[in-house]
Design an enzyme around this catalytic site. Sequence first.
Site, mmCIF file in Angstrom:
data_model
loop_
_atom_site.group_PDB
_atom_site.id
_atom_site.type_symbol
_atom_site.label_atom_id
_atom_site.label_comp_id
_atom_site.label_asym_id
_atom_site.label_seq_id
_atom_site.Cartn_x
_atom_site.Cartn_y
_atom_site.Cartn_z
ATOM 1 N N GLU A 176 16.620 44.187 48.963
ATOM 2 C CA GLU A 176 16.441 42.952 48.197
ATOM 3 C C GLU A 176 17.350 41.821 48.657
ATOM 4 O O GLU A 176 16.974 40.650 48.623
ATOM 5 C CB GLU A 176 16.688 43.215 46.695
ATOM 6 C CG GLU A 176 15.577 44.004 46.013
ATOM 7 C CD GLU A 176 15.732 45.518 46.079
ATOM 8 O OE1 GLU A 176 16.533 46.013 46.900
ATOM 9 O OE2 GLU A 176 15.043 46.200 45.306
ATOM 10 N N GLY A 187 11.795 48.237 45.059
ATOM 11 C CA GLY A 187 11.214 48.840 43.862
ATOM 12 C C GLY A 187 10.630 50.217 44.121
ATOM 13 O O GLY A 187 10.538 51.045 43.209
ATOM 14 N N GLU A 191 13.509 52.488 43.864
ATOM 15 C CA GLU A 191 13.910 52.516 42.447
ATOM 16 C C GLU A 191 12.935 53.341 41.615
ATOM 17 O O GLU A 191 13.330 54.054 40.691
ATOM 18 C CB GLU A 191 14.006 51.079 41.928
ATOM 19 C CG GLU A 191 15.150 50.324 42.592
ATOM 20 C CD GLU A 191 15.113 48.819 42.338
ATOM 21 O OE1 GLU A 191 14.098 48.190 42.703
ATOM 22 O OE2 GLU A 191 16.074 48.293 41.770
ATOM 23 N N ALA A 232 8.530 46.144 45.268
ATOM 24 C CA ALA A 232 7.729 45.289 44.398
ATOM 25 C C ALA A 232 6.910 44.377 45.303
ATOM 26 O O ALA A 232 7.275 44.147 46.465
ATOM 27 C CB ALA A 232 8.644 44.480 43.485
HETATM 28 C C1 HXC Z 1 3.969 42.742 49.469
HETATM 29 C C2 HXC Z 1 4.026 43.980 51.411
HETATM 30 C C3 HXC Z 1 5.266 44.543 51.048
HETATM 31 C C4 HXC Z 1 5.844 44.145 49.797
HETATM 32 C C5 HXC Z 1 4.687 45.349 52.950
HETATM 33 N N1 HXC Z 1 3.705 44.517 52.593
HETATM 34 N N2 HXC Z 1 5.646 45.386 52.030
HETATM 35 N N3 HXC Z 1 3.390 43.086 50.629
HETATM 36 N N4 HXC Z 1 5.159 43.237 49.049
HETATM 37 N N5 HXC Z 1 6.989 44.643 49.354
HETATM 38 C C6 HXC Z 1 2.487 44.193 53.337
HETATM 39 C C7 HXC Z 1 2.769 43.321 54.526
HETATM 40 O O1 HXC Z 1 2.879 41.983 54.143
HETATM 41 C C8 HXC Z 1 1.570 43.589 55.386
HETATM 42 O O2 HXC Z 1 0.477 42.843 54.879
HETATM 43 C C9 HXC Z 1 1.278 45.060 55.128
HETATM 44 O O3 HXC Z 1 1.924 45.376 53.890
HETATM 45 C C10 HXC Z 1 1.838 45.961 56.207
HETATM 46 O O4 HXC Z 1 3.222 45.657 56.358
HETATM 47 P P1 HXC Z 1 3.898 45.321 57.774
HETATM 48 O O5 HXC Z 1 5.132 44.558 57.506
HETATM 49 O O6 HXC Z 1 2.910 44.698 58.689
HETATM 50 O O7 HXC Z 1 4.232 46.793 58.291
HETATM 51 P P2 HXC Z 1 5.418 47.246 59.248
HETATM 52 O O8 HXC Z 1 5.572 46.257 60.376
HETATM 53 O O9 HXC Z 1 5.141 48.661 59.563
HETATM 54 O O10 HXC Z 1 6.758 47.133 58.378
HETATM 55 C C11 HXC Z 1 6.949 47.969 57.264
HETATM 56 C C12 HXC Z 1 8.123 47.441 56.386
HETATM 57 C C13 HXC Z 1 7.870 45.981 56.019
HETATM 58 C C14 HXC Z 1 9.442 47.594 57.143
HETATM 59 C C15 HXC Z 1 8.161 48.335 55.129
HETATM 60 O O11 HXC Z 1 6.543 45.832 55.507
HETATM 61 C C16 HXC Z 1 8.824 45.416 55.009
HETATM 62 O O12 HXC Z 1 9.963 45.117 55.327
HETATM 63 N N6 HXC Z 1 8.359 45.243 53.770
HETATM 64 C C17 HXC Z 1 9.122 44.652 52.698
HETATM 65 C C18 HXC Z 1 10.151 45.623 52.202
HETATM 66 C C19 HXC Z 1 11.000 44.987 51.095
HETATM 67 O O13 HXC Z 1 11.693 44.011 51.311
HETATM 68 N N7 HXC Z 1 10.919 45.543 49.909
HETATM 69 C C20 HXC Z 1 11.663 45.082 48.750
HETATM 70 C C21 HXC Z 1 10.775 44.180 47.949
HETATM 71 S S1 HXC Z 1 11.699 43.411 46.637
HETATM 72 P P3 HXC Z 1 -0.456 41.947 55.856
HETATM 73 O O14 HXC Z 1 -1.409 41.287 54.903
HETATM 74 O O15 HXC Z 1 0.459 41.012 56.579
HETATM 75 O O16 HXC Z 1 -1.091 42.960 56.762
HETATM 76 C C22 HXC Z 1 11.744 44.524 45.407
HETATM 77 C C23 HXC Z 1 12.448 44.106 44.135
HETATM 78 C C24 HXC Z 1 12.340 45.161 43.057
HETATM 79 O O17 HXC Z 1 11.241 45.582 45.514
HETATM 80 C C25 HXC Z 1 12.792 44.638 41.726
HETATM 81 C C26 HXC Z 1 11.671 44.260 40.789
HETATM 82 C C27 HXC Z 1 12.124 43.971 39.392
#
Ligand code: HXC
Length: 257
Positions: A131, A108, A111, A65
């Site tokens: 998460e 997400g 999921e 998400a």
């Molecule tokens: C918003 C995101 C994002 C996310 C990545 N980006 N994941 N933006 N939401 N979930 C953005 C980064 O901020 C970055 O933007 C760009 O995408 C590239 O990501 P990087 O981190 O620079 O890439 P990398 O170093 O290759 O790392 C990849 C990664 C990392 C390991 C996937 O991005 C990461 O850990 N992302 C978050 C993963 C996460 O925690 N997901 C769960 C979300 S919570 P900029 O502008 O800085 O270039 C969830 C809850 C669901 O999903 C329930 C809902 C009801």
Amino acid sequence: NSYETILVRREGRVGVITLNRPKALNALNMQAMNDVLAAATELDRDAEIGAIVLTGSEKAFAAGADIKEMGSKTGSDMYREDFFSEWDTFARLRTPKIAAVAGYALGGGCELAMMCDLIIAADTAKFGQPEITLGVIPGMGGTQRMTRAVGKAKAMDLILTGRQMDAEEAERSGLVSRVVPADSLMDTALEVAGKIASMSKPVAQHAVEAVNTAYETTLATGLQYERRVFHGLFSTADQKEGMAAFTEKRKPNFSHE
Ligand code: HXC
């Protein structure tokens, strides 16, 4: 139709939805949810479409998400909006759905893949429910669907540590049906989807429903449900055609009725 966050195309009887927010690794914001729901609902209702493939990019199926969109919401915002509950509509669509996953399928994203009827993974795929590292728990079905898919031990391990699981471990654990080299992911997904779409659509839909019933009910009730559906399919034109084609040693020509 053109969408902001996805690309949609048709290949014969297969509808393909490609998540397309490359700068955010396909993070699922509200716009992406609305786009996927609109496109998938339209494909689902189309008699000419017998399977849907949902995919992302080489680097990410979806990295979760959208954390930036979600971060400042309050508890009462989330409750009032019933945040992301609309994704249930996608999960309930009855046309067989295949997730073709390369790269990150996190939070997400993982999921959403699990809402599909089956997952085909590239050898580059990484699945996880990170998460907990953000101070929350999965909110789009991760604690429920992951546990049913891989069992309690591995689900606890993934959800409590937030670690990523590679494609090989995901296949071994039962989360994905096949792992293929990254460069043949779409060919394989389209081949599987094309095969499914060549079957009678209503029969395939009943098969999906019957398998999913195994998650919802007792064995005795599930067996009874299956038998009733099996009996009912003998009132379809496609059962008559399928069995006639076998007897006449030819390919069936299903009318999807
Ligand atoms: C918003 C995101 C994002 C996310 C990545 N980006 N994941 N933006 N939401 N979930 C953005 C980064 O901020 C970055 O933007 C760009 O995408 C590239 O990501 P990087 O981190 O620079 O890439 P990398 O170093 O290759 O790392 C990849 C990664 C990392 C390991 C996937 O991005 C990461 O850990 N992302 C978050 C993963 C996460 O925690 N997901 C769960 C979300 S919570 P900029 O502008 O800085 O270039 C969830 C809850 C669901 O999903 C329930 C809902 C009801």
